[in-house]
Write an enzyme that holds these catalytic residues in place. Structure first.
Site, PDB file in Angstrom:
ATOM      1  N   LYS A   4       0.840  -1.200   0.000  1.00  0.00           N
ATOM      2  CA  LYS A   4       0.000   0.000   0.000  1.00  0.00           C
ATOM      3  C   LYS A   4       0.873   1.247   0.000  1.00  0.00           C
ATOM      4  CE  LYS A   4      -3.262   2.460   3.058  1.00  0.00           C
ATOM      5  NZ  LYS A   4      -3.910   2.414   4.383  1.00  0.00           N
ATOM      6  N   LYS A  60     -10.134  12.466   8.993  1.00  0.00           N
ATOM      7  CA  LYS A  60      -9.553  11.981  10.238  1.00  0.00           C
ATOM      8  C   LYS A  60      -9.509  13.113  11.270  1.00  0.00           C
ATOM      9  CE  LYS A  60      -6.389   8.567   8.203  1.00  0.00           C
ATOM     10  NZ  LYS A  60      -6.851   7.383   8.946  1.00  0.00           N
ATOM     11  N   ARG A  90      -7.795  -0.441   1.202  1.00  0.00           N
ATOM     12  CA  ARG A  90      -8.295  -1.669   0.579  1.00  0.00           C
ATOM     13  C   ARG A  90      -8.787  -1.410  -0.842  1.00  0.00           C
ATOM     14  NH1 ARG A  90     -12.325  -2.224   5.509  1.00  0.00           N
ATOM     15  NH2 ARG A  90     -10.534  -1.123   6.373  1.00  0.00           N
TER      16      ARG A  90
END
Length: 506
Positions: A272, A284, A358
């Site tokens: 990643k 965030k 992901r």
């Protein structure tokens, strides 16, 4: 940093500093006994004064020892002889290097490998000495004037072997350790760079630079137009919120014995490469968000492992895949509720835009099918849930393949880069159900690291596969903030074993 191997008459060896181990109750390791005899019992006499008992990591520097050619003698506590562990051994190694960095020695001769715990092979004792020393001398300085840097840094560490016939094994351990250390340093350096410098384009440039150093390595970089043509809708949905274009970096390595290596099905490492992750629209919290520059540490570790394979010219077919992007809020960024189509053809409902890793990994996994891999290992700073579960000590391991799990667990122990297997049961898959797409990109708070791995497993059905969640191990926070370079040691151990250079550690 330079490493060497030496044997011969220890007392006559001229060095700025000789490093000796001392066990608790002031018991000298064998090399210390040799020096004690050469100095007429001077070490025993000094130890009786009580300044060092042998506690793990404690040190005592001595000067002008009679009968000894070394300018300095550094005594290092190694703990209880019968209860010594690899952890206390590495603690002693680190303590010796830390003190040497604070002296003006510049180089040293260390005998600590002979004080390694029972059961640790001489090969690993030497390799640990190399990797630990390199870890302790590393200092980040690319964007700062390092005013705290040692005035005389440790530049050369010579490792002592008592028998000349051990030299070949020690030299191999030194070579392997140095390559692992350089790979770790590369991964740490890339991770520590700020997101405004280490962009996806910067990573692509570094990949080209790495390939230019080795004839056995080539690299291709797919641009967004190429990815769009292929149908990488999941990956490209993440980069839409950024002004930095995404890159898919692909390394191709074929080492010694290229004919045989070329015939091998490759080991594929997928890392990643989120060079900065603000969370997108699902922003965030502001506290510690600077640490999200480390969200590319999986990709950085692929760089490090590939470099190590090149340095060692391993007889293996290796492919590294690094999907690189940023994840930022923007008028064109992913929104909660959006549905995207992945390269596999499966659709994904994006319930949380901060679950973006992901999304870039799933397209990279599907892309890896074209290489007919022997195994695919993906590594990613994927979930905070894994940090909650395992802390900073072990990386999370997910695979349905028991044999592969055993291989990675044993390699992690050998490399001192350990993993812990978590379940990947079918029971968890239902948490990813969506009313509007083939799957959701999150499965709720419960078992977050597991459902993230379950998501990736849907794109890894055509090859043996394992997922490493390194969110807790790839960097440190607080006063010691910085990249660790993990899991480069684990990956290189796997490559050493799969190439046949080392026997399997299982």
């Amino acid at each position: 940093m330079e490493f060497k191997i030496k044997s011969g008459d220890l007392a006559k060896h001229k060095t700025p500093c000789l490093v000796l181990g001392v066990f608790e109750k002031r018991k000298l390791a064998p090399a210390g006994e040799v020096i004690d005899k050469a100095s007429g019992g001077r070490l025993t006499e000094l130890l009786k004064k009580g300044d060092l008992d042998g506690e793990p990591g404690r040190t005592l520097m001595l000067y002008d020892l009679p009968g000894v050619a070394a300018e300095r003698v550094l005594l290092v506590g190694c703990g209880k002889r019968k209860e010594a562990t690899r952890a206390t051994y590495r603690q002693a190694l680190a303590a010796s290097v830390d003190l040497l960095q604070r002296t003006h020695a510049g180089e040293a001769l260390s005998t600590l490998a002979e004080a390694a715990p029972e059961g640790l092979s001489h090969y690993l004792a030497v390799r640990d000495a190399v990797t630990t020393a390199a870890e302790r001398v590393y200092r980040y300085s690319q964007t700062k004037d390092d005013k705290q840097a040692p005035k005389t840094p440790l530049r050369t560490l010579t490792l002592w072997v008592t028998k000349k016939q051990e030299s070949d094994e020690a030299e191999q351990a030194l070579r392997h350790g140095a390559a692992i250390a350089e790979g770790v340093t590369l991964a740490r350096e890339l991770g520590n760079l700020p997101g405004n410098l280490c962009t996806p384009s910067y990573l692509a440039d570094q990949a080209h630079d790495l390939a230019a150093r080795f004839d056995t390595l080539s690299v291709e970089v797919l641009e967004e137009a190429q990815m769009e043509e292929l149908g990488m809708g999941a990956l490209l949905s993440v980069s839409r919120g950024s002004r930095q274009p995404a890159k898919l970096i692909v390394f191709h390595y074929q080492g010694a014995g290229q004919g045989a290596a070329a015939a091998q099905r490759p080991v594929v490492l997928v890392g990643k490469g989120l060079t900065f992750d603000a969370g997108g629209i699902s922003l965030k919290p502001g506290a510690d968000m600077d640490e999200m520059k480390y969200d590319m540490c999986g990709g950085a570790s692929v760089f490090g492992a590939v470099q190590a394979a090149c340095e060692l010219d391993l007889p293996i077919h290796l492919i590294g895949v690094v999907p690189a992007s940023e994840n930022l809020p923007d008028g064109d960024a992913n929104k909660p509720g959006d549905i995207v189509k992945s390269l596999s053809g499966q659709t994904i409902e994006i319930l949380n835009t901060d679950a973006e890793g992901r999304l870039i990994l799933c397209d990279a996994l599907t892309y890896s099918e074209r290489f007919d891999p022997a195994v695919v290992i993906d590594l990613a700073t994927l979930t905070g849930a894994c940090v909650v579960a395992l802390g900073k000590h072990a990386s999370g391991l997910f695979t349905a393949d028991d044999q592969l799990a055993s291989e990675l667990q044993a390699a992690g122990v050998a490399a001192w880069d350990r993993v812990w297997r978590l379940p990947l049961w079918e029971d968890y898959q239902a948490q990813l159900d969506s009313n509007f797409a083939d799957m959701a990109n999150v499965g709720g708070r419960d078992g977050g690291a597991i459902t993230a791995a379950c998501f990736l497993s849907r794109y890894a059905k055509k090859f043996p596969w394992a997922h490493l969640d390194i969110a807790g191990t790839a960097w440190l926070s607080g006063k010691e903030k910085g990249g660790t370079g993990r899991p480069v040691p684990l990956l290189v151990q796997v490559l050493l074993e799969r190439s046949g250079v080392l026997s399997a550690s299982t």
